[in-house]
Design a protein around this motif. Structure first.
Motif, PDB file in Angstrom:
ATOM      1  N   GLY A  95      15.790 -20.528  14.750  1.00 52.33           N
ATOM      2  CA  GLY A  95      16.614 -21.726  14.589  1.00 52.33           C
ATOM      3  C   GLY A  95      15.915 -22.983  15.054  1.00 52.33           C
ATOM      4  N   GLU A  96      15.129 -22.873  16.121  1.00 50.56           N
ATOM      5  CA  GLU A  96      14.379 -24.031  16.634  1.00 50.56           C
ATOM      6  C   GLU A  96      13.367 -24.507  15.599  1.00 50.56           C
ATOM      7  OE1 GLU A  96      11.755 -25.361  20.551  1.00 50.56           O
ATOM      8  OE2 GLU A  96      12.104 -23.240  20.197  1.00 50.56           O
ATOM      9  N   ALA A  97      12.711 -23.550  14.941  1.00 51.90           N
ATOM     10  CA  ALA A  97      11.748 -23.903  13.904  1.00 51.90           C
ATOM     11  C   ALA A  97      12.450 -24.581  12.731  1.00 51.90           C
ATOM     12  CB  ALA A  97      11.001 -22.657  13.425  1.00 51.90           C
ATOM     13  N   LYS A  98      13.613 -24.085  12.348  1.00 53.29           N
ATOM     14  CA  LYS A  98      14.366 -24.698  11.248  1.00 53.29           C
ATOM     15  C   LYS A  98      14.717 -26.145  11.574  1.00 53.29           C
ATOM     16  CE  LYS A  98      16.599 -20.838   8.948  1.00 53.29           C
ATOM     17  NZ  LYS A  98      17.880 -20.224   8.571  1.00 53.29           N
ATOM     18  N   GLU A  99      15.169 -26.382  12.791  1.00 51.55           N
ATOM     19  CA  GLU A  99      15.535 -27.744  13.195  1.00 51.55           C
ATOM     20  C   GLU A  99      14.313 -28.662  13.170  1.00 51.55           C
ATOM     21  OE1 GLU A  99      18.600 -29.069  13.560  1.00 51.55           O
ATOM     22  OE2 GLU A  99      19.195 -27.098  12.835  1.00 51.55           O
ATOM     23  N   MET A 100      13.189 -28.143  13.646  1.00 55.98           N
ATOM     24  CA  MET A 100      11.955 -28.936  13.654  1.00 55.98           C
ATOM     25  C   MET A 100      11.530 -29.267  12.224  1.00 55.98           C
ATOM     26  SD  MET A 100       8.350 -28.660  13.242  1.00 55.98           S
ATOM     27  CE  MET A 100       8.204 -26.906  13.223  1.00 55.98           C
ATOM     28  N   ILE A 101      11.638 -28.305  11.323  1.00 58.20           N
ATOM     29  CA  ILE A 101      11.268 -28.537   9.929  1.00 58.20           C
ATOM     30  C   ILE A 101      12.179 -29.583   9.300  1.00 58.20           C
ATOM     31  CG2 ILE A 101      11.181 -27.472   7.635  1.00 58.20           C
ATOM     32  CD1 ILE A 101      10.208 -24.893   9.097  1.00 58.20           C
ATOM     33  N   LYS A 102      13.461 -29.539   9.629  1.00 59.67           N
ATOM     34  CA  LYS A 102      14.419 -30.505   9.088  1.00 59.67           C
ATOM     35  C   LYS A 102      14.090 -31.935   9.514  1.00 59.67           C
ATOM     36  CE  LYS A 102      18.384 -27.392   8.777  1.00 59.67           C
ATOM     37  NZ  LYS A 102      19.709 -27.081   9.348  1.00 59.67           N
ATOM     38  N   GLN A 103      13.389 -32.118  10.630  1.00 62.16           N
ATOM     39  CA  GLN A 103      13.023 -33.461  11.084  1.00 62.16           C
ATOM     40  C   GLN A 103      12.043 -34.137  10.117  1.00 62.16           C
ATOM     41  OE1 GLN A 103      11.537 -33.191  15.077  1.00 62.16           O
ATOM     42  NE2 GLN A 103      13.523 -32.594  15.911  1.00 62.16           N
ATOM     43  N   GLY A 104      11.362 -33.352   9.307  1.00 59.68           N
ATOM     44  CA  GLY A 104      10.547 -33.922   8.250  1.00 59.68           C
ATOM     45  C   GLY A 104       9.056 -34.016   8.482  1.00 59.68           C
ATOM     46  N   ASN A 105       8.547 -33.599   9.632  1.00 61.15           N
ATOM     47  CA  ASN A 105       7.107 -33.714   9.881  1.00 61.15           C
ATOM     48  C   ASN A 105       6.317 -32.492   9.447  1.00 61.15           C
ATOM     49  OD1 ASN A 105       7.246 -36.286  11.056  1.00 61.15           O
ATOM     50  ND2 ASN A 105       7.863 -35.402  12.997  1.00 61.15           N
ATOM     51  N   PHE A 106       6.982 -31.339   9.355  1.00 60.33           N
ATOM     52  CA  PHE A 106       6.262 -30.093   9.103  1.00 60.33           C
ATOM     53  C   PHE A 106       5.501 -30.122   7.776  1.00 60.33           C
ATOM     54  CE2 PHE A 106       6.001 -25.844   7.236  1.00 60.33           C
ATOM     55  CZ  PHE A 106       5.240 -25.208   8.194  1.00 60.33           C
ATOM     56  N   TYR A 107       6.185 -30.439   6.686  1.00 62.22           N
ATOM     57  CA  TYR A 107       5.552 -30.362   5.375  1.00 62.22           C
ATOM     58  C   TYR A 107       4.331 -31.271   5.248  1.00 62.22           C
ATOM     59  CZ  TYR A 107       4.766 -30.484   0.368  1.00 62.22           C
ATOM     60  OH  TYR A 107       4.173 -30.439  -0.858  1.00 62.22           O
ATOM     61  N   PRO A 108       4.430 -32.565   5.582  1.00 62.86           N
ATOM     62  CA  PRO A 108       3.230 -33.410   5.420  1.00 62.86           C
ATOM     63  C   PRO A 108       2.082 -32.999   6.353  1.00 62.86           C
ATOM     64  CG  PRO A 108       5.090 -34.716   6.247  1.00 62.86           C
ATOM     65  CD  PRO A 108       5.594 -33.346   5.960  1.00 62.86           C
ATOM     66  N   ILE A 109       2.417 -32.535   7.551  1.00 64.36           N
ATOM     67  CA  ILE A 109       1.365 -32.092   8.479  1.00 64.36           C
ATOM     68  C   ILE A 109       0.717 -30.815   7.961  1.00 64.36           C
ATOM     69  CG2 ILE A 109       0.948 -31.152  10.792  1.00 64.36           C
ATOM     70  CD1 ILE A 109       3.019 -33.254  11.807  1.00 64.36           C
ATOM     71  N   ALA A 110       1.527 -29.844   7.547  1.00 68.00           N
ATOM     72  CA  ALA A 110       0.987 -28.587   7.021  1.00 68.00           C
ATOM     73  C   ALA A 110       0.146 -28.846   5.775  1.00 68.00           C
ATOM     74  CB  ALA A 110       2.122 -27.617   6.717  1.00 68.00           C
ATOM     75  N   LYS A 111       0.609 -29.736   4.917  1.00 68.19           N
ATOM     76  CA  LYS A 111      -0.128 -30.071   3.697  1.00 68.19           C
ATOM     77  C   LYS A 111      -1.483 -30.694   4.036  1.00 68.19           C
ATOM     78  CE  LYS A 111       0.472 -32.514  -0.641  1.00 68.19           C
ATOM     79  NZ  LYS A 111       1.319 -33.380  -1.442  1.00 68.19           N
TER      80      LYS A 111
END
Length: 128
Positions: free
Chosen positions: A25-41
């Protein structure tokens, strides 16, 4: 013991099939903040272009040793010489922070999740 736990976590790293299948759940919340996708990309692009710092396969223990080749005991201290993988990784993370205007946990949690599949743990350089 830490090395065995790290190896088990890293070798067992499997991406879920979808966001809904993500168990943390913590990971889901972090992903929802919007930084995960551009950083991972960005990390993927860097890796594909051979611009992402990677450990030297001929010297895998470098991240566990300080500049005088003594074992690093404290987690907050990174190993390696001035021109090591650890130093290169930290320099790239500073560049990424500046380029994306993201700092602290908003940068490091997405990076950790993208590279290790975990939200917490030992220094990422020691896990890679």
């Amino acid at each position: 013991q830490d090395a065995a736990l790290n190896a088990k976590a890293v070798l067992g790293y499997g991406l879920p099939a979808s966001f809904d299948d993500l168990p943390d759940g913590e990971a889901k919340e972090m992903i929802k903040q919007g930084n995960f996708y551009p950083i991972a990309k960005t990390i993927i692009s860097d890796t594909e272009a051979n611009n992402f710092p990677m450990p030297d396969p001929s010297n895998p223990m470098d991240v566990f040793l300080d500049e005088s080749k003594k074992i690093v005991v404290a987690d907050e201290k990174s190993g390696g010489s001035a021109y090591s993988y650890s130093a290169a990784y930290k320099a790239r993370m500073k560049e990424l922070s500046k380029d994306m205007n993201v700092k602290g946990k908003n940068l490091f949690h997405p990076i950790r999740l993208a590279l290790t599949g975990e939200m917490s743990g030992q220094d990422v350089t020691k896990q890679l």
